[in-house]
Write an enzyme that holds these catalytic residues in place. Structure first.
Site, PDB file in Angstrom:
ATOM      1  CG  HIS A   1      -7.020  -1.518   6.194  1.00  0.00           C
ATOM      2  ND1 HIS A   1      -6.001  -1.996   7.490  1.00  0.00           N
ATOM      3  CD2 HIS A   1      -6.168  -0.762   5.500  1.00  0.00           C
ATOM      4  CE1 HIS A   1      -4.761  -1.775   6.888  1.00  0.00           C
ATOM      5  NE2 HIS A   1      -4.939  -1.207   5.693  1.00  0.00           N
TER       6      HIS A   1
ATOM      7  CB  CYS B   1      -1.629   2.499   2.702  1.00  0.00           C
ATOM      8  SG  CYS B   1      -1.836   1.942   4.099  1.00  0.00           S
TER       9      CYS B   1
ATOM     10  NE  ARG C   1       0.621   2.006   8.260  1.00  0.00           N
ATOM     11  CZ  ARG C   1       0.848   1.487   7.062  1.00  0.00           C
ATOM     12  NH1 ARG C   1       1.506   2.105   6.092  1.00  0.00           N
ATOM     13  NH2 ARG C   1       1.055   0.210   6.684  1.00  0.00           N
TER      14      ARG C   1
ATOM     15  CB  CYS D   1      -8.325   1.911   2.129  1.00  0.00           C
ATOM     16  SG  CYS D   1      -7.554   3.375   1.616  1.00  0.00           S
TER      17      CYS D   1
END
Lengths: 105, 287
Positions: free
Chosen positions: B200, B248, B244, B196
């Protein structure tokens, strides 16, 4: 004499057949071998899942393998099973590599 | 005697306040400070609350498009349905509110939270689902549909409320759950070997095909979201944060986890805590 000639001919025919057979021919492409391979791949998949690092397509590969197997293409099926098993093992390695994952700031 | 009484009363009051307001773990607070400072340094022109606009805060053109869509949000009717569902009594006469404490507009920011009794993280969507079962209603989906509508309504009325996730100081189990969520966030996974954080934290503002990557800070402030992508596929466009997460994971070719289970609940716990201090911006549109 006839018996000896016949036996020699049979032996020669069989050995010639074996000689001309493709080198890629795997004597182990049998349904039993397929079933064993699936079992091994599923065990690796389960281990990867328990570590939380199962890859997305392993299930799809095993389904494709099953379709091929049902269509009689054992060799093709085994290739997909092998692919699934490889991904499951790579997922386990990833879990080890990421054991100490954290921020870099 | 009066003096003694006053001392005892004061001590009792102070004690109860301490129980009511658990103190944030110092380890977690240090993480939050480091996390938020990283983004503040990287995007010095953005205020803390600007981060809740994600990719739209990083491009003026995109922001204009976003503002235009939000003038007449395409999800208004579904959010209204969520409100109706929230207020509609169950067969036993009770409503969802009976399962929660505090005013409706404060419910969104009460979650995710640590439940010391069960030793688990509780999420808003998880508690809504439990509330239905507890009141004899049938189960509903955990990622979209009715659950997302109700949650969207609660997010909308919580606009302006400040996120404040607490990992209680000295609670080892709570810290372990937080750390599990942290690891889930930072560990690379899937065939693409991406975490992640790679997208991000390392690359917000950069493009990935046609999309701009959003910063992890502030992502939680507007969920559930209505996504154009989800509206094109099966469904009505709404999805929860855990839907979500699953998306991902699929994108990096990892097998998604089951929603409302420990792995994603812990991730939500960590992910939300990192946005402590930001305001809920209400349900929003995303690409």
């Amino acid at each position: 004499m006839k018996k000896v000639l016949f036996t020699t001919l049979v032996v020669f025919a069989l050995s010639a057949q074996a000689e001309f057979m493709s080198k890629e021919h795997n004597w182990n492409n049998t349904p039993d071998q397929y079933k064993a391979a699936v079992k091994a791949a599923k065990a690796e998949q389960k281990l990867a899942r328990s570590l939380g690092f199962e890859w997305r397509d392993i299930g799809k590969f095993l389904k494709t393998a099953n379709k091929k197997y049902k269509a009689g293409d054992v060799k093709g099926a085994l290739k997909w099973v092998e692919k699934a098993k490889t991904q499951a093992i790579l997922g386990q390695r990833q879990a080890k590599d990421q054991a100490n994952a954290g921020p870099r700031f | 005697m009066k003096k003694l009484l006053t001392i005892f009363t004061t001590a009792a009051l102070l004690g109860s306040t301490m129980v009511m307001a658990a103190q944030q773990s110092s380890v977690v607070q240090a993480d939050i400070d480091a996390f938020q400072n990283y983004f503040k340094k990287r995007f010095p022109n953005l205020s803390l609350n600007d981060f809740s606009k994600g990719p739209y805060a990083m491009s003026e053109d995109k922001k204009l498009q976003f503002d235009a869509i939000m003038e007449f949000p395409p999800f208004e009717d579904l959010r209204d349905k969520g409100e109706a569902l929230w207020k509609k009594p169950f067969k036993n006469g009770k409503t969802y509110s009976s399962c929660f404490s505090g005013a409706d507009k404060t419910i969104r920011t009460q979650f995710p939270r640590w439940n010391a009794k069960t030793g688990k993280v509780e999420t808003l969507e998880g508690e809504i689902l439990k509330c239905r079962v507890k009141n004899g209603e049938r189960k509903i989906g955990s990622g979209k549909g009715k659950l997302a509508w109700i949650s969207a309504y609660l997010t909308t009325i919580a606009k302006g409320q400040v996120i404040n996730v607490i990992v209680p100081e000295g609670d080892e189990k709570a810290l372990a759950a937080y750390n599990a969520g942290k690891k889930e966030f930072y560990a690379k996974r899937g065939q693409l070997n991406l975490s992640c954080a790679n997208c991000h934290i390392d690359s917000p503002g950069q493009r990935i095909r046609g999309n701009t990557l959003s910063p992890a800070l502030g992502q939680i402030t507007h969920f559930p979201v209505w996504r154009g992508k989800w509206a094109k596929k099966k469904g009505d466009g709404f999805g929860t944060i855990q839907r979500r997460y699953g998306g991902c994971n699929k994108q990096v070719r990892a097998k998604p986890r089951k929603r409302q289970r420990d792995a994603y609940n812990n991730l939500e716990f960590f992910h939300t805590a990192m946005s402590n201090g930001l305001e809920i911006s209400g349900t929003e549109y995303r690409e």
